[in-house]
Design a protein around this motif. Structure first.
Motif, PDB file in Angstrom:
ATOM      1  N   VAL A 232       0.842  -1.203   0.000  1.00 30.99           N
ATOM      2  CA  VAL A 232       0.000   0.000   0.000  1.00 30.99           C
ATOM      3  C   VAL A 232       0.875   1.251   0.000  1.00 30.99           C
ATOM      4  N   SER A 233       1.894   1.247   0.859  1.00 32.80           N
ATOM      5  CA  SER A 233       2.706   2.455   0.943  1.00 32.80           C
ATOM      6  C   SER A 233       3.485   2.690  -0.352  1.00 32.80           C
ATOM      7  N   HIS A 234       3.910   1.617  -1.028  1.00 31.50           N
ATOM      8  CA  HIS A 234       4.545   1.817  -2.335  1.00 31.50           C
ATOM      9  C   HIS A 234       3.519   2.281  -3.362  1.00 31.50           C
ATOM     10  N   GLY A 235       2.344   1.683  -3.336  1.00 29.11           N
ATOM     11  CA  GLY A 235       1.291   2.072  -4.282  1.00 29.11           C
ATOM     12  C   GLY A 235       0.911   3.534  -4.105  1.00 29.11           C
ATOM     13  N   VAL A 236       0.716   3.945  -2.855  1.00 27.46           N
ATOM     14  CA  VAL A 236       0.308   5.325  -2.588  1.00 27.46           C
ATOM     15  C   VAL A 236       1.437   6.291  -2.964  1.00 27.46           C
ATOM     16  N   ALA A 237       2.680   5.931  -2.621  1.00 26.97           N
ATOM     17  CA  ALA A 237       3.800   6.820  -2.951  1.00 26.97           C
ATOM     18  C   ALA A 237       3.907   7.003  -4.461  1.00 26.97           C
ATOM     19  N   PHE A 238       3.794   5.905  -5.184  1.00 23.49           N
ATOM     20  CA  PHE A 238       3.924   5.973  -6.642  1.00 23.49           C
ATOM     21  C   PHE A 238       2.749   6.743  -7.259  1.00 23.49           C
ATOM     22  N   ASP A 388       8.396  11.418  11.036  1.00 24.75           N
ATOM     23  CA  ASP A 388       7.215  10.703  10.565  1.00 24.75           C
ATOM     24  C   ASP A 388       6.604  11.520   9.428  1.00 24.75           C
ATOM     25  N   TYR A 389       6.619  10.975   8.212  1.00 24.21           N
ATOM     26  CA  TYR A 389       6.087  11.714   7.069  1.00 24.21           C
ATOM     27  C   TYR A 389       4.589  11.975   7.216  1.00 24.21           C
ATOM     28  N   ARG A 390       3.905  11.204   8.071  1.00 26.67           N
ATOM     29  CA  ARG A 390       2.472  11.445   8.250  1.00 26.67           C
ATOM     30  C   ARG A 390       2.226  12.819   8.856  1.00 26.67           C
ATOM     31  N   THR A 391       3.147  13.266   9.728  1.00 29.23           N
ATOM     32  CA  THR A 391       2.965  14.587  10.330  1.00 29.23           C
ATOM     33  C   THR A 391       3.844  15.639   9.652  1.00 29.23           C
ATOM     34  N   GLN A 392       5.035  15.233   9.163  1.00 28.25           N
ATOM     35  CA  GLN A 392       5.941  16.213   8.556  1.00 28.25           C
ATOM     36  C   GLN A 392       5.570  16.546   7.120  1.00 28.25           C
ATOM     37  N   HIS A 393       5.096  15.528   6.396  1.00 30.69           N
ATOM     38  CA  HIS A 393       4.666  15.744   5.007  1.00 30.69           C
ATOM     39  C   HIS A 393       3.304  15.094   4.844  1.00 30.69           C
ATOM     40  N   PRO A 394       2.260  15.701   5.427  1.00 24.33           N
ATOM     41  CA  PRO A 394       0.956  15.014   5.458  1.00 24.33           C
ATOM     42  C   PRO A 394       0.489  14.627   4.051  1.00 24.33           C
ATOM     43  N   HIS A 395       0.328  13.317   3.841  1.00 22.94           N
ATOM     44  CA  HIS A 395      -0.156  12.810   2.566  1.00 22.94           C
ATOM     45  C   HIS A 395      -1.493  12.139   2.835  1.00 22.94           C
ATOM     46  N   ALA A 396      -2.101  11.562   1.809  1.00 24.41           N
ATOM     47  CA  ALA A 396      -3.429  10.962   1.940  1.00 24.41           C
ATOM     48  C   ALA A 396      -4.300  11.928   2.760  1.00 24.41           C
ATOM     49  N   GLY A 458       6.775  11.358  -4.756  1.00 24.46           N
ATOM     50  CA  GLY A 458       5.580  10.890  -4.068  1.00 24.46           C
ATOM     51  C   GLY A 458       6.063  10.149  -2.846  1.00 24.46           C
ATOM     52  N   TYR A 459       5.276  10.130  -1.771  1.00 27.47           N
ATOM     53  CA  TYR A 459       5.784   9.516  -0.550  1.00 27.47           C
ATOM     54  C   TYR A 459       4.645   9.007   0.312  1.00 27.47           C
ATOM     55  N   ALA A 460       4.963   8.065   1.145  1.00 26.26           N
ATOM     56  CA  ALA A 460       4.004   7.540   2.111  1.00 26.26           C
ATOM     57  C   ALA A 460       4.787   6.938   3.266  1.00 26.26           C
ATOM     58  N   GLU A 461       4.250   7.091   4.462  1.00 24.78           N
ATOM     59  CA  GLU A 461       4.888   6.512   5.636  1.00 24.78           C
ATOM     60  C   GLU A 461       4.441   5.052   5.722  1.00 24.78           C
ATOM     61  N   SER A 462       5.354   4.143   5.452  1.00 21.49           N
ATOM     62  CA  SER A 462       5.063   2.709   5.487  1.00 21.49           C
ATOM     63  C   SER A 462       5.216   2.227   6.931  1.00 21.49           C
ATOM     64  N   PRO A 463       4.923   0.943   7.199  1.00 18.50           N
ATOM     65  CA  PRO A 463       5.142   0.432   8.559  1.00 18.50           C
ATOM     66  C   PRO A 463       6.599   0.563   9.007  1.00 18.50           C
ATOM     67  N   ARG A 464       7.521   0.716   8.062  1.00 21.66           N
ATOM     68  CA  ARG A 464       8.934   0.769   8.398  1.00 21.66           C
ATOM     69  C   ARG A 464       9.543   2.150   8.231  1.00 21.66           C
ATOM     70  N   GLY A 465       8.752   3.122   7.814  1.00 27.43           N
ATOM     71  CA  GLY A 465       9.261   4.474   7.620  1.00 27.43           C
ATOM     72  C   GLY A 465       8.857   5.009   6.264  1.00 27.43           C
ATOM     73  N   ALA A 466       9.500   6.107   5.848  1.00 28.30           N
ATOM     74  CA  ALA A 466       9.057   6.786   4.632  1.00 28.30           C
ATOM     75  C   ALA A 466       9.501   6.054   3.369  1.00 28.30           C
ATOM     76  N   ASN A 467       8.536   5.764   2.493  1.00 27.78           N
ATOM     77  CA  ASN A 467       8.841   5.310   1.143  1.00 27.78           C
ATOM     78  C   ASN A 467       8.764   6.527   0.240  1.00 27.78           C
ATOM     79  N   SER A 486      12.916   2.932  -0.520  1.00 22.80           N
ATOM     80  CA  SER A 486      12.051   2.378   0.513  1.00 22.80           C
ATOM     81  C   SER A 486      12.635   2.670   1.886  1.00 22.80           C
ATOM     82  N   ALA A 487      11.778   2.551   2.902  1.00 23.63           N
ATOM     83  CA  ALA A 487      12.229   2.756   4.278  1.00 23.63           C
ATOM     84  C   ALA A 487      13.317   1.748   4.629  1.00 23.63           C
ATOM     85  N   ALA A 488      13.172   0.518   4.137  1.00 26.65           N
ATOM     86  CA  ALA A 488      14.162  -0.511   4.442  1.00 26.65           C
ATOM     87  C   ALA A 488      15.536  -0.119   3.898  1.00 26.65           C
TER      88      ALA A 488
END
Lengths: 523, 119, 147
Positions: A232-238, A388-396, A458-467, A486-488
């Motif tokens: 999901v996080s790769h899909g959303v980022a892309f 955390d990109y969810r708060t620093q770069h709010p997406h979705a 494009g970016y999304a915060e995955s379970p492991r960090g920012a993609n 990827s975050a990994a």
């Protein structure tokens, strides 16, 4: 552009040429190749964080090789992209001596594009193992993406530690359990690890080359399979990179549902990871109950979207299909029951003294090292780095559905496990809030025209960090170049630094506490 | 206390283990598995065009007929072929017992005009 | 393998021998993790494949069956062959998921040889992206002649 960003650019000691970026929060700058390291070091000194680096072959467009470094400005939700044309050459001064976080990006561009970072402290190969011939750079545009280069067989180059009583312990690439492949070369004295050389990229499939020339909608199927656990996080980022390039606003229902999917992905990953930590300590009841919770979450994923890993739901412009209102309702109730069981589960395992004792101490990383190496996600937040990109770069829809920040300071296996437990609790709350406030309307819009030869992040915060995905289009709206960070990928170098000083038998536990995907990293 | 509760919980909750393969699976199976119904096919080839892995191929067969084939071994079950087929000639099913010995065993082949299940 | 000849005889012998118990070695030859996670799910209390006499083992030396996931990447082809060669005979190979069976979304690239066959002699193919746990159970039982 924020006034402070403007001031930062004006005070830059390197002459920068401002170009037009298509995405609203990006600033695109061009600088001479000789100056890029200096410019990058200046931005980092002013609080910018390396988000990704991309090597480019612009030869079919009448150019040459180029290198770009993209930085996040977390305080203002902006990005700075600095691009340097190599002016017919294939080298530039390396960023790594000043910015250690750049180490892998530069080695990768050297492998895949033959762009040489002069002065890089580690000249070894990264992505292409020794079977690839010398001088072969598959991401150069003239290289056939399907044909196999002849086999070269040079020796695997790894770091060696010398001294009395030092021995090497090679592990992998094929491991004993159901685990992804990677090779770990430990240099030990007795039980103590002195140095760890991690060699990855065994699952390098060439994802970025495969999608070149594809329409974004079709490429998405491949991009989603960069890693199933982060699909999901790769899909959303892309998808958001494509939408940002096309300057398309997706409907608010789509943004909310993407947020739901991202949190469901975080949930089954975090819960599964906590169960795996139990496996690493021999707490079998915790392993089994963690696996049950994870399975229940994956079944919920399937009931909601038709896929246990949530694949094929995100589309360019929103969602491929809207989620069914009745299913959302039913699964909301199922989730409440899983949440109650999870809370009891977390209380239960943390009530076991020997479990907690085992987690405290191993794999400690301090905040300074995490920041220097560009760490992200759970691994960073467990060392006191509040990224955390969810708060620093709010997406979705994260600007509306805001996660409460979770930060621990211990930096060890315990802290990383605790961050997951607390974030899972937070995800349950966010999912509830999304189900309660989900707006109506369409879940998809047309992506519109893609600007020729333009790129966007494009970016999304995955379970492991920012993609972070960097996508550039050709004149016909097809993908010219994709770079998946990827975050990994950002966090693997942290693992190698967290292990020395620990006992060999603690390695599996430390590794599990990071729980990084190999597929995500290797692509 | 908490941990004892956790260990004893299965006694309260009962059995989680599925009965499959002894009995049909109890999970809600994804309805993304395509099943071709040749009698409904209008030969617009939308399925083959959209398939992201080229798992669907349509080729000429003897006597002016066509051979429609779906390679389940390449299929990623994205259900795009189901979505784009105007006459709904590709049904969405929850079938999952698709494994077979030999590569040809996972390819469904139909001769259009004269339907024949090759699996 | 369903035809006549020595291949069919071997298949029948394998089925007789492994009807009740089978040790499996997992080989990720370039997977996206999806199939791997579903293999791990086979060990959770829901699917619990040990109840069927199936179990994962740590070494190819202990294994009767090799379960392959992912496209065969160039960086792993050597390790994959060595894993197979380390297994005692007779041995079975099962390809799990779209990548190992038919190449999936990656297929042939500069970095991957596509499906597990022909690098490895695949006996049973399990479609899916990824195949759900029940589908993997069906494929495994088919491989040992119990489905």
């Amino acid at each position: 552009m924020h006034t402070q960003t403007k001031a930062m650019l004006e005070q830059c000691p390197v002459p920068l040429d401002l170009r037009r970026a298509v995405a609203p929060n990006e600033t695109l700058l061009a600088c001479p190749a000789a100056d890029i390291a200096r410019a990058a070091a200046y931005f980092v000194s002013r609080g910018a964080e390396l988000a990704t680096m991309v090597g480019l072959d612009l030869e079919p467009l009448g150019g040459g090789l180029a290198i770009e470094a993209a930085f996040s400005l977390p305080a203002f939700d902006e990005f700075i992209r600095v691009q340097a044309d190599l002016e017919g050459g294939a080298s530039y001064p390396a960023l790594t001596p000043a910015i250690p976080a750049a180490q892998w990006y530069e080695r990768e561009a050297k492998d895949l594009l033959g762009i040489d970072p002069v002065g890089h402290p580690d000249p070894r190969r990264l992505v292409l193992h020794e079977s690839y011939p010398h001088g072969y750079h598959p991401l150069r545009k003239h290289v056939d993406g399907v044909a196999q280069a002849p086999i070269d067989a040079r020796r695997f180059d790894h770091f060696e530690v010398h001294g009395e009583g030092v021995y090497e312990l090679p592990v992998g690439p094929i491991h004993a359990g159901v685990i992804e492949p990677g090779h770990f070369r430990f240099s030990n004295i007795g039980d103590l690890v002195l140095f760890l050389d991690a060699r990855l990229f065994y699952t390098h499939r060439g994802v970025e080359k495969i999608v070149e020339g594809m329409a974004p909608g079709r490429a998405l199927f491949t991009v989603e399979r960069t890693c199933a656990a982060c699909t999901v996080s790769h899909g959303v980022a892309f998808a958001s990179a494509v939408e940002r390039a096309a300057q398309v606003e997706i409907p608010s229902r789509a943004r909310w549902l993407r947020t739901l999917l991202l949190e469901l992905e975080r949930l089954y990953n975090h819960v599964g990871d906590i169960g795996n930590i139990c496996a690493g300590t021999g707490l079998h009841a915790g392993t089994a109950r963690g696996a049950i919770l994870k399975e229940r979450l994956q079944r919920l994923n399937e009931a909601l979207t038709g896929h246990r890993f949530l694949m094929g739901v995100v589309d360019i412009g929103g969602l491929r299909t809207d989620l069914d209102a009745r299913a959302l309702n039913e699964q909301g109730r199922a989730l409440a029951s899983i949440h109650a069981d999870f809370s009891m589960y977390a209380d239960g395992i943390f009530g076991v003294d020997s479990f907690v004792h085992r987690l405290k101490g191993p794999g400690r990383l301090d905040a300074a090292l995490v920041t220097a190496l560009g760490g992200t996600g759970v691994a960073a937040r467990a060392s006191g780095v509040a990224t955390d990109y969810r708060t620093q770069h709010p997406h979705a829809a994260y600007a509306t559905v805001q996660p409460r920040p979770v930060v621990e300071t211990g930096g060890d296996v315990f802290a990383r496990t605790m961050v997951r437990v607390r974030e899972a609790e937070e995800s349950f709350r966010l999912v509830r809030a999304i189900l309660d406030g989900l707006p109506g309307g369409a879940a998809r819009t047309e992506a519109g025209r893609l600007p020729p030869r333009a790129a966007a992040l494009g970016y999304a915060e995955s379970p492991r960090g920012a993609n972070v995905h960097w996508v550039m289009f050709d004149d016909g709206g097809r993908i010219y170049r994709l770079r998946i960070r990827s975050a990994a990928y950002a966090n693997w170098p942290l693992v190698a630094r967290a292990v020395p000083g620990n006992m060999v038998p603690d390695f599996p536990l430390i590794n599990k506490s990071f729980e990084l995907c190999y597929a995500c990293c290797d692509r | 206390m908490g941990f004892i509760q956790l260990v004893l919980k299965p006694l309260v909750r009962g059995r989680a283990t599925v009965r499959y393969p002894g009995a049909p699976t109890d999970s809600v199976t994804t309805r993304r598995v395509p099943r071709f119904q040749p009698e409904l096919c209008i030969d617009d080839r939308a399925c083959a065009a959209i398939c992201p892995t080229d798992a669907i191929t349509i080729s000429p067969a003897g006597g002016g007929g066509r051979r429609w084939a779906l390679d389940y071994g390449r299929c990623i079950f994205c259900a795009e072929c189901i979505r784009v087929c105007p006459p709904l000639a590709i049904a969405a099913t929850g079938d999952f017992e698709l494994a077979a010995r030999g590569r040809a065993g996972v390819i469904a082949e139909f001769l259009l005009g004269e339907p024949r299940d090759g699996r | 393998m369903d035809g006549k000849g020595p291949g069919a005889e071997l298949a029948a012998a394998i089925r007789r021998r492994w009807r009740r118990s089978l040790h499996i070695r997992h080989l990720d030859s370039g997977s996206c993790n999806g199939c791997d996670w579903e293999l791990a799910a086979l060990l959770n209390p829901y699917y619990d494949i040990q109840r069927l006499g199936l179990d994962f083992v740590a070494s190819p030396r202990h294994a009767d069956l090799l379960l392959v996931t992912g496209v065969m990447t160039r960086n792993l082809v050597d390790a994959a062959l060595r894993t197979y060669e380390a297994m005692p005979e007779p041995r079975l190979v099962v390809a799990v998921g779209a990548c190992a069976v038919g190449g999936g979304v990656f297929a042939q690239t500069y970095a991957a040889h596509g499906a597990a066959a022909p690098t490895l002699p695949v006996d049973v193919h399990i479609p899916g992206c990824p195949p759900r746990p029940e589908a993997i159970i069906q494929g495994l039982l088919l491989a040992v002649g119990r489905a």
